[in-house]
Design a protein around this motif. Structure first.
Motif, PDB file in Angstrom:
ATOM      1  N   GLY A 229       0.796  -1.220   0.000  1.00  9.83           N
ATOM      2  CA  GLY A 229       0.000   0.000   0.000  1.00  9.83           C
ATOM      3  C   GLY A 229       0.825   1.265   0.000  1.00  9.83           C
ATOM      4  O   GLY A 229       0.291   2.361   0.135  1.00  9.83           O
ATOM      5  N   GLY A 230       2.143   1.150  -0.165  1.00  8.80           N
ATOM      6  CA  GLY A 230       3.004   2.319  -0.133  1.00  8.80           C
ATOM      7  C   GLY A 230       3.231   2.901  -1.514  1.00  8.80           C
ATOM      8  O   GLY A 230       2.493   2.651  -2.462  1.00  8.80           O
ATOM      9  N   ALA A 231       4.292   3.667  -1.624  1.00  9.99           N
ATOM     10  CA  ALA A 231       4.630   4.294  -2.897  1.00  9.99           C
ATOM     11  C   ALA A 231       5.146   3.255  -3.881  1.00  9.99           C
ATOM     12  O   ALA A 231       5.530   2.143  -3.512  1.00  9.99           O
ATOM     13  N   ARG A 232       5.166   3.631  -5.143  1.00  9.33           N
ATOM     14  CA  ARG A 232       5.681   2.739  -6.167  1.00  9.33           C
ATOM     15  C   ARG A 232       7.142   2.416  -5.890  1.00  9.33           C
ATOM     16  O   ARG A 232       7.925   3.278  -5.494  1.00  9.33           O
ATOM     17  N   GLN A 233       7.509   1.157  -6.085  1.00  6.54           N
ATOM     18  CA  GLN A 233       8.894   0.726  -5.921  1.00  6.54           C
ATOM     19  C   GLN A 233       9.214  -0.318  -6.983  1.00  6.54           C
ATOM     20  O   GLN A 233       8.313  -0.947  -7.537  1.00  6.54           O
ATOM     21  N   SER A 234      10.471  -0.475  -7.284  1.00 12.39           N
ATOM     22  CA  SER A 234      10.864  -1.408  -8.328  1.00 12.39           C
ATOM     23  C   SER A 234      10.883  -2.827  -7.789  1.00 12.39           C
ATOM     24  O   SER A 234      11.152  -3.065  -6.607  1.00 12.39           O
ATOM     25  N   ALA A 235      10.596  -3.781  -8.653  1.00 14.09           N
ATOM     26  CA  ALA A 235      10.576  -5.187  -8.273  1.00 14.09           C
ATOM     27  C   ALA A 235      11.223  -6.013  -9.369  1.00 14.09           C
ATOM     28  O   ALA A 235      11.321  -5.588 -10.522  1.00 14.09           O
ATOM     29  N   VAL A 236      11.676  -7.200  -9.000  1.00 10.31           N
ATOM     30  CA  VAL A 236      12.172  -8.181  -9.962  1.00 10.31           C
ATOM     31  C   VAL A 236      10.979  -9.001 -10.439  1.00 10.31           C
ATOM     32  O   VAL A 236      10.241  -9.556  -9.636  1.00 10.31           O
ATOM     33  N   GLN A 237      10.771  -9.054 -11.747  1.00 13.59           N
ATOM     34  CA  GLN A 237       9.688  -9.867 -12.303  1.00 13.59           C
ATOM     35  C   GLN A 237      10.254 -11.212 -12.743  1.00 13.59           C
ATOM     36  O   GLN A 237      11.335 -11.283 -13.320  1.00 13.59           O
ATOM     37  N   THR A 238       9.511 -12.285 -12.459  1.00 17.22           N
ATOM     38  CA  THR A 238       9.961 -13.621 -12.831  1.00 17.22           C
ATOM     39  C   THR A 238       8.800 -14.469 -13.305  1.00 17.22           C
ATOM     40  O   THR A 238       7.641 -14.212 -12.934  1.00 17.22           O
ATOM     41  N   ASP A 239       9.103 -15.485 -14.118  1.00 19.74           N
ATOM     42  CA  ASP A 239       8.067 -16.437 -14.511  1.00 19.74           C
ATOM     43  C   ASP A 239       8.174 -17.741 -13.728  1.00 19.74           C
ATOM     44  O   ASP A 239       7.445 -18.687 -13.998  1.00 19.74           O
ATOM     45  N   ALA A 240       9.089 -17.810 -12.751  1.00 19.67           N
ATOM     46  CA  ALA A 240       9.125 -18.970 -11.861  1.00 19.67           C
ATOM     47  C   ALA A 240       7.801 -19.024 -11.094  1.00 19.67           C
ATOM     48  O   ALA A 240       7.311 -17.996 -10.621  1.00 19.67           O
ATOM     49  N   SER A 241       7.196 -20.191 -10.992  1.00 17.48           N
ATOM     50  CA  SER A 241       5.886 -20.315 -10.357  1.00 17.48           C
ATOM     51  C   SER A 241       5.950 -19.895  -8.893  1.00 17.48           C
ATOM     52  O   SER A 241       6.704 -20.462  -8.101  1.00 17.48           O
ATOM     53  N   ILE A 242       5.159 -18.888  -8.544  1.00 22.35           N
ATOM     54  CA  ILE A 242       5.020 -18.417  -7.173  1.00 22.35           C
ATOM     55  C   ILE A 242       3.543 -18.538  -6.821  1.00 22.35           C
ATOM     56  O   ILE A 242       2.686 -18.067  -7.561  1.00 22.35           O
ATOM     57  N   ASN A 243       3.254 -19.178  -5.707  1.00 20.82           N
ATOM     58  CA  ASN A 243       1.871 -19.460  -5.334  1.00 20.82           C
ATOM     59  C   ASN A 243       1.655 -19.141  -3.862  1.00 20.82           C
ATOM     60  O   ASN A 243       2.606 -18.816  -3.139  1.00 20.82           O
ATOM     61  N   GLU A 269      -8.831 -13.224 -12.982  1.00 18.97           N
ATOM     62  CA  GLU A 269     -10.103 -13.615 -12.387  1.00 18.97           C
ATOM     63  C   GLU A 269      -9.916 -14.454 -11.133  1.00 18.97           C
ATOM     64  O   GLU A 269     -10.622 -15.432 -10.913  1.00 18.97           O
ATOM     65  N   GLY A 270      -8.930 -14.090 -10.297  1.00 20.24           N
ATOM     66  CA  GLY A 270      -8.744 -14.775  -9.031  1.00 20.24           C
ATOM     67  C   GLY A 270      -8.119 -16.144  -9.146  1.00 20.24           C
ATOM     68  O   GLY A 270      -8.097 -16.904  -8.181  1.00 20.24           O
ATOM     69  N   GLY A 271      -7.596 -16.505 -10.331  1.00 16.97           N
ATOM     70  CA  GLY A 271      -6.986 -17.816 -10.509  1.00 16.97           C
ATOM     71  C   GLY A 271      -5.598 -17.870  -9.916  1.00 16.97           C
ATOM     72  O   GLY A 271      -5.166 -16.990  -9.188  1.00 16.97           O
ATOM     73  N   GLY A 272      -4.856 -18.927 -10.235  1.00 18.48           N
ATOM     74  CA  GLY A 272      -3.524 -19.122  -9.681  1.00 18.48           C
ATOM     75  C   GLY A 272      -2.454 -18.437 -10.493  1.00 18.48           C
ATOM     76  O   GLY A 272      -2.700 -17.500 -11.255  1.00 18.48           O
ATOM     77  N   ASN A 273      -1.247 -18.947 -10.367  1.00 15.62           N
ATOM     78  CA  ASN A 273      -0.092 -18.345 -11.020  1.00 15.62           C
ATOM     79  C   ASN A 273      -0.231 -18.395 -12.538  1.00 15.62           C
ATOM     80  O   ASN A 273      -0.607 -19.420 -13.103  1.00 15.62           O
ATOM     81  N   ILE A 274       0.073 -17.278 -13.190  1.00 16.70           N
ATOM     82  CA  ILE A 274       0.022 -17.221 -14.652  1.00 16.70           C
ATOM     83  C   ILE A 274       1.386 -16.876 -15.230  1.00 16.70           C
ATOM     84  O   ILE A 274       1.490 -16.459 -16.377  1.00 16.70           O
ATOM     85  N   GLY A 275       2.431 -17.037 -14.426  1.00 13.97           N
ATOM     86  CA  GLY A 275       3.768 -16.800 -14.936  1.00 13.97           C
ATOM     87  C   GLY A 275       4.262 -15.380 -14.781  1.00 13.97           C
ATOM     88  O   GLY A 275       5.257 -15.006 -15.396  1.00 13.97           O
ATOM     89  N   ILE A 276       3.572 -14.586 -13.955  1.00 13.80           N
ATOM     90  CA  ILE A 276       4.020 -13.223 -13.679  1.00 13.80           C
ATOM     91  C   ILE A 276       4.083 -13.061 -12.174  1.00 13.80           C
ATOM     92  O   ILE A 276       3.055 -12.926 -11.505  1.00 13.80           O
ATOM     93  N   GLY A 277       5.287 -13.111 -11.641  1.00 18.75           N
ATOM     94  CA  GLY A 277       5.490 -12.956 -10.208  1.00 18.75           C
ATOM     95  C   GLY A 277       6.452 -11.825  -9.935  1.00 18.75           C
ATOM     96  O   GLY A 277       7.191 -11.383 -10.824  1.00 18.75           O
ATOM     97  N   PHE A 278       6.464 -11.339  -8.694  1.00 15.30           N
ATOM     98  CA  PHE A 278       7.293 -10.204  -8.334  1.00 15.30           C
ATOM     99  C   PHE A 278       8.034 -10.472  -7.033  1.00 15.30           C
ATOM    100  O   PHE A 278       7.485 -11.062  -6.101  1.00 15.30           O
ATOM    101  N   ALA A 279       9.284 -10.044  -6.985  1.00 12.63           N
ATOM    102  CA  ALA A 279      10.115 -10.195  -5.797  1.00 12.63           C
ATOM    103  C   ALA A 279      10.745  -8.859  -5.447  1.00 12.63           C
ATOM    104  O   ALA A 279      11.105  -8.077  -6.336  1.00 12.63           O
ATOM    105  N   ILE A 280      10.870  -8.591  -4.157  1.00 13.37           N
ATOM    106  CA  ILE A 280      11.557  -7.392  -3.694  1.00 13.37           C
ATOM    107  C   ILE A 280      13.050  -7.580  -3.938  1.00 13.37           C
ATOM    108  O   ILE A 280      13.617  -8.595  -3.518  1.00 13.37           O
TER     109      ILE A 280
END
Length: 296
Positions: A229-243, A269-280
């Protein structure tokens, strides 16, 4: 919503606002004078309507669940950063090896399941050992509800953990277990050497399945999102499955070094991982964790 205490859960959270969509997830409508023939307008609108269902959510799971975090560029029409490959690091750095089996073997002993009971119903996620003093990094949203915190190591040992500190803005929290627990600290990737396209593993306890690794690549760097809920910050995007349940676990490169803290996924639509995940990014996570440890 209350779920069973088995560690299972489902992603949930607020709508993700695509750069092509108006606030609130409503598809941008093409003005009549710009729409052209009816069939052409429909062809142009359907990808935007599809994106209206895209959500970005925190990926903790457990009884009571946890909140998702709103993630979007500052302005709906802000262009996403190009995912161009970074040049190889200077200074004669060794190339990233491709042996993810060795990387998994190095990382797993220092990764734990984080279980919170009491408070606002409890939750669960993942974490990893930061140093030889027993400090464990996880996501703030995993422990935000309060309660008794237990970590479970790769060998099945259950250890009581003390909350050292929380930083909701970065979604980082630090726990501490007995320094004599024997849990090894994970090495951190050198600053600035993570590259787009390099192989990575997401390590943690998705759906309560401890010691799980999933493989992918670094899809993009410096992806602008809002976490906690804070300000915009950069993240690492990955397609490794994150659930659900992966929250707070490490994203490691093929050398077994932590490049980020797994935090959120995009869903349709509330489904599971679609190959777009984010890491700090680990540089930020380590900086915040060090500050929390110093104050705690």
């Amino acid at each position: 919503m209350t779920t069973s205490p088995s560690g299972l859960g489902e992603p949930r959270g607020p709508w993700f606002t695509s750069p092509d969509l108006a606030d609130g997830g409503t598809a941008v409508r093409v003005p009549p004078e710009e729409a052209g023939p009816a069939t052409g307008a429909a062809d142009r609108r359907w990808p935007r309507l599809l994106l209206a269902g895209l959500a970005l959510v925190a990926v903790s799971a457990g009884a009571g669940g946890t909140a998702g975090w709103f993630a979007a560029p500052d302005a709906p029409d802000a262009p996403a950063p190009a995912a161009a490959a970074s040049p190889p690091p200077s200074g004669g750095a060794a190339p990233v090896p491709s042996d993810l089996v060795t990387a998994a073997a190095r990382a797993l002993p220092g990764v734990v399941s984080v279980q919170v009971r009491g408070g606002r119903g409890g939750s669960s996620g993942s974490g990893f050992v930061l140093d030889d003093r027993g400090h464990v990094v996880t996501n703030d949203h995993v422990v935000a509800g309060g309660g008794t915190v237990t970590v479970v190591g790769q060998d099945g040992r259950r250890l009581t953990a003390r909350l050292v500190g929380r930083d909701p803005g970065s979604d980082i929290a630090v726990l501490r277990v007995d320094a004599g627990s024997g849990l090894p600290a994970l090495p951190l990737a050198p600053s600035g050497q993570t590259r787009v396209g390099e192989p990575v593993l997401a390590v943690g306890s998705p759906l309560g399945l401890s010691g799980t690794v999933t493989a992918g690549i670094v899809s993009a760097l410096d992806r602008p999102v809002r976490l906690g809920g804070g300000a915009r910050q950069s993240a690492v995007q990955t397609d490794a499955s994150i659930n659900p349940g992966n929250s707070g676990g490490p994203l490691v490169n093929a050398r077994g070094e932590v490049v980020g803290v797994n935090t959120a996924i995009a869903t349709l639509e509330g489904g599971g991982n679609i190959g777009i995940g984010f890491a700090i990014p680990i540089e930020r996570a380590a900086r915040v964790a060090t500050g929390l440890i110093g104050r705690g």
